[in-house]
Design a protein around this motif. Structure first.
Motif, PDB file in Angstrom:
ATOM      1  N   GLU A  56       0.802  -1.223   0.000  1.00 17.19           N
ATOM      2  CA  GLU A  56       0.000   0.000   0.000  1.00 17.19           C
ATOM      3  C   GLU A  56       0.833   1.271   0.000  1.00 17.19           C
ATOM      4  O   GLU A  56       0.450   2.259  -0.625  1.00 17.19           O
ATOM      5  CB  GLU A  56      -0.926   0.025   1.220  1.00 17.19           C
ATOM      6  CG  GLU A  56      -1.950  -1.103   1.228  1.00 17.19           C
ATOM      7  CD  GLU A  56      -2.830  -1.056   2.457  1.00 17.19           C
ATOM      8  OE1 GLU A  56      -2.557  -0.225   3.363  1.00 17.19           O
ATOM      9  OE2 GLU A  56      -3.790  -1.848   2.536  1.00 17.19           O
ATOM     10  N   ARG A  57       1.954   1.257   0.713  1.00 14.42           N
ATOM     11  CA  ARG A  57       2.737   2.490   0.861  1.00 14.42           C
ATOM     12  C   ARG A  57       4.190   2.337   0.410  1.00 14.42           C
ATOM     13  O   ARG A  57       4.915   3.323   0.297  1.00 14.42           O
ATOM     14  CB  ARG A  57       2.706   2.958   2.316  1.00 14.42           C
ATOM     15  CG  ARG A  57       3.289   1.967   3.289  1.00 14.42           C
ATOM     16  CD  ARG A  57       3.069   2.317   4.743  1.00 14.42           C
ATOM     17  NE  ARG A  57       3.666   1.306   5.619  1.00 14.42           N
ATOM     18  CZ  ARG A  57       3.103   0.159   5.920  1.00 14.42           C
ATOM     19  NH1 ARG A  57       1.904  -0.143   5.423  1.00 14.42           N
ATOM     20  NH2 ARG A  57       3.703  -0.708   6.715  1.00 14.42           N
ATOM     21  N   LEU A  58       4.621   1.119   0.179  1.00 12.98           N
ATOM     22  CA  LEU A  58       6.009   0.869  -0.218  1.00 12.98           C
ATOM     23  C   LEU A  58       6.310   1.551  -1.542  1.00 12.98           C
ATOM     24  O   LEU A  58       5.592   1.358  -2.525  1.00 12.98           O
ATOM     25  CB  LEU A  58       6.236  -0.641  -0.350  1.00 12.98           C
ATOM     26  CG  LEU A  58       7.654  -1.111  -0.697  1.00 12.98           C
ATOM     27  CD1 LEU A  58       8.628  -0.799   0.433  1.00 12.98           C
ATOM     28  CD2 LEU A  58       7.650  -2.612  -1.009  1.00 12.98           C
ATOM     29  N   HIS A  59       7.368   2.350  -1.569  1.00 11.58           N
ATOM     30  CA  HIS A  59       7.778   2.967  -2.823  1.00 11.58           C
ATOM     31  C   HIS A  59       8.480   1.922  -3.696  1.00 11.58           C
ATOM     32  O   HIS A  59       9.036   0.940  -3.192  1.00 11.58           O
ATOM     33  CB  HIS A  59       8.690   4.166  -2.553  1.00 11.58           C
ATOM     34  CG  HIS A  59       7.965   5.321  -1.943  1.00 11.58           C
ATOM     35  ND1 HIS A  59       7.677   6.472  -2.646  1.00 11.58           N
ATOM     36  CD2 HIS A  59       7.457   5.505  -0.698  1.00 11.58           C
ATOM     37  CE1 HIS A  59       7.018   7.314  -1.860  1.00 11.58           C
ATOM     38  NE2 HIS A  59       6.878   6.743  -0.677  1.00 11.58           N
ATOM     39  N   LEU A  60       8.456   2.145  -4.988  1.00  8.91           N
ATOM     40  CA  LEU A  60       8.919   1.158  -5.960  1.00  8.91           C
ATOM     41  C   LEU A  60       9.868   1.822  -6.945  1.00  8.91           C
ATOM     42  O   LEU A  60       9.596   2.930  -7.410  1.00  8.91           O
ATOM     43  CB  LEU A  60       7.714   0.563  -6.711  1.00  8.91           C
ATOM     44  CG  LEU A  60       6.577   0.045  -5.826  1.00  8.91           C
ATOM     45  CD1 LEU A  60       5.304  -0.138  -6.638  1.00  8.91           C
ATOM     46  CD2 LEU A  60       6.981  -1.270  -5.160  1.00  8.91           C
ATOM     47  N   ALA A  61      10.977   1.157  -7.254  1.00 10.16           N
ATOM     48  CA  ALA A  61      11.976   1.780  -8.125  1.00 10.16           C
ATOM     49  C   ALA A  61      12.688   0.726  -8.968  1.00 10.16           C
ATOM     50  O   ALA A  61      12.846  -0.422  -8.547  1.00 10.16           O
ATOM     51  CB  ALA A  61      12.995   2.560  -7.296  1.00 10.16           C
ATOM     52  N   THR A  62      13.125   1.151 -10.148  1.00 10.17           N
ATOM     53  CA  THR A  62      13.962   0.302 -10.996  1.00 10.17           C
ATOM     54  C   THR A  62      15.400   0.730 -10.823  1.00 10.17           C
ATOM     55  O   THR A  62      15.706   1.914 -10.812  1.00 10.17           O
ATOM     56  CB  THR A  62      13.563   0.410 -12.477  1.00 10.17           C
ATOM     57  OG1 THR A  62      13.685   1.775 -12.910  1.00 10.17           O
ATOM     58  CG2 THR A  62      12.135  -0.051 -12.695  1.00 10.17           C
ATOM     59  N   GLY A  63      16.292  -0.251 -10.693  1.00  7.07           N
ATOM     60  CA  GLY A  63      17.680   0.118 -10.432  1.00  7.07           C
ATOM     61  C   GLY A  63      18.700  -0.706 -11.186  1.00  7.07           C
ATOM     62  O   GLY A  63      19.212  -1.616 -10.589  1.00  7.07           O
ATOM     63  N   VAL A  64      18.963  -0.416 -12.450  1.00  8.14           N
ATOM     64  CA  VAL A  64      18.344   0.550 -13.343  1.00  8.14           C
ATOM     65  C   VAL A  64      17.978  -0.141 -14.665  1.00  8.14           C
ATOM     66  O   VAL A  64      18.463  -1.234 -14.959  1.00  8.14           O
ATOM     67  CB  VAL A  64      19.280   1.753 -13.660  1.00  8.14           C
ATOM     68  CG1 VAL A  64      19.566   2.569 -12.395  1.00  8.14           C
ATOM     69  CG2 VAL A  64      20.581   1.308 -14.301  1.00  8.14           C
ATOM     70  N   VAL A  65      17.140   0.564 -15.477  1.00 12.70           N
ATOM     71  CA  VAL A  65      16.795   0.064 -16.800  1.00 12.70           C
ATOM     72  C   VAL A  65      17.769   0.667 -17.818  1.00 12.70           C
ATOM     73  O   VAL A  65      17.840   1.889 -17.948  1.00 12.70           O
ATOM     74  CB  VAL A  65      15.355   0.434 -17.184  1.00 12.70           C
ATOM     75  CG1 VAL A  65      15.016  -0.137 -18.562  1.00 12.70           C
ATOM     76  CG2 VAL A  65      14.366  -0.064 -16.142  1.00 12.70           C
TER      77      VAL A  65
END
Length: 258
Positions: A56-65
């Motif tokens: 619900e609140r967890l931020h999400l990121a790609t590392g890296v494309v």
């Protein structure tokens, strides 16, 4: 984001199903963001979509494309098709393996992603020109394979260019003895790459000096990294790629409350 946020990084090759089983524990443990790398055998965006559905609140990121392999318009189209929560998403991008035109390629990719409605883009950067590009054109920079003192030096320089630039640092961590062999293998592999080898030489450190190799080192190293950068991403190195191994890492490495 509060300076010194602690996040978790995992391999995209784990796949969406495994990452969806890990993500709720990452959120409940108090990590700020779940970072997933993107590889030919691991679609980071698909994995983040799976994580988004169970958090619900967890931020999400790609590392890296790497944008030489996955162009920005393709990335933007996938973000839209997966209905990723933009308010929780950071797109980490990198130039990829091709050195020719790397700066122009990343600058164009940032522009395309912004035009497509992606508000937070960070640039994976090794050299000073690419770091400046992330500070000036994107929302920040993802550092990799740097010790705490160098992370602070680079973060201070980037904040001087743009006070709003977000500086995250990716740190590989093995906190159980059984994981050290995998960490040693990855460390040796990166040390063999000419651009990384040259960077380690410039910094005056060995590749192993940029990693955390034991749970007894974690507290002091984490304190040093959180003082240096806006966000520290603990890239989990575990004995085997099972859900249980990652859940154990999450439990052992969970940020202290407050």
């Amino acid at each position: 984001m509060t300076r010194g946020a602690v996040s978790l990084g995992v391999a995209g090759s784990l796949g969406p199903d495994v990452i969806a089983r890990i993500a709720p524990a990452v959120e409940n443990a108090g990590f700020h963001t779940l970072w997933v790398n993107d590889t030919p055998d691991g679609d980071a965006l698909a994995a983040l979509a799976a994580a988004a559905r169970v958090t619900e609140r967890l931020h999400l990121a790609t590392g890296v494309v790497p944008v030489d392999r996955r162009p920005a318009d393709t990335i933007a189209a996938e973000v839209a098709s997966l209905d990723l929560p933009i308010e929780r998403l950071t797109l980490g991008i990198g130039s990829g393996v091709s050195k020719a035109g790397a700066l122009a390629r990343v600058r164009q990719a940032v522009e395309v992603l912004h035009d497509a409605g992606v508000p937070r883009v960070v640039v994976g950067a090794l050299g000073p020109k690419m770091r400046r590009t992330g500070a000036e054109r994107a929302e920040g920079v993802l550092l990799n394979w740097v010790p705490p003192t160098e992370a602070r030096t680079q973060a201070d320089a980037l904040h001087a260019i743009s006070p709003a630039a977000h500086v995250a640092v990716y740190v590989r961590v093995a906190i159980v003895p059984a994981a050290r062999e995998r960490l040693d293998a990855e460390t040796a592999r990166y040390a063999s790459f000419p651009n990384y080898a040259a960077n380690f030489e410039r910094m005056g450190v060995g590749a192993a000096d940029t990693t955390i190799r034991d749970v007894t080192e974690l507290s002091d190293a984490l304190e040093a990294y959180t003082a240096a950068a806006d966000e520290v991403v603990l890239r989990a190195v575990v004995p085997d790629d099972t859900v249980e191994a990652y859940l154990d890492f999450v439990r052992r490495a969970a940020p202290s409350p407050g």
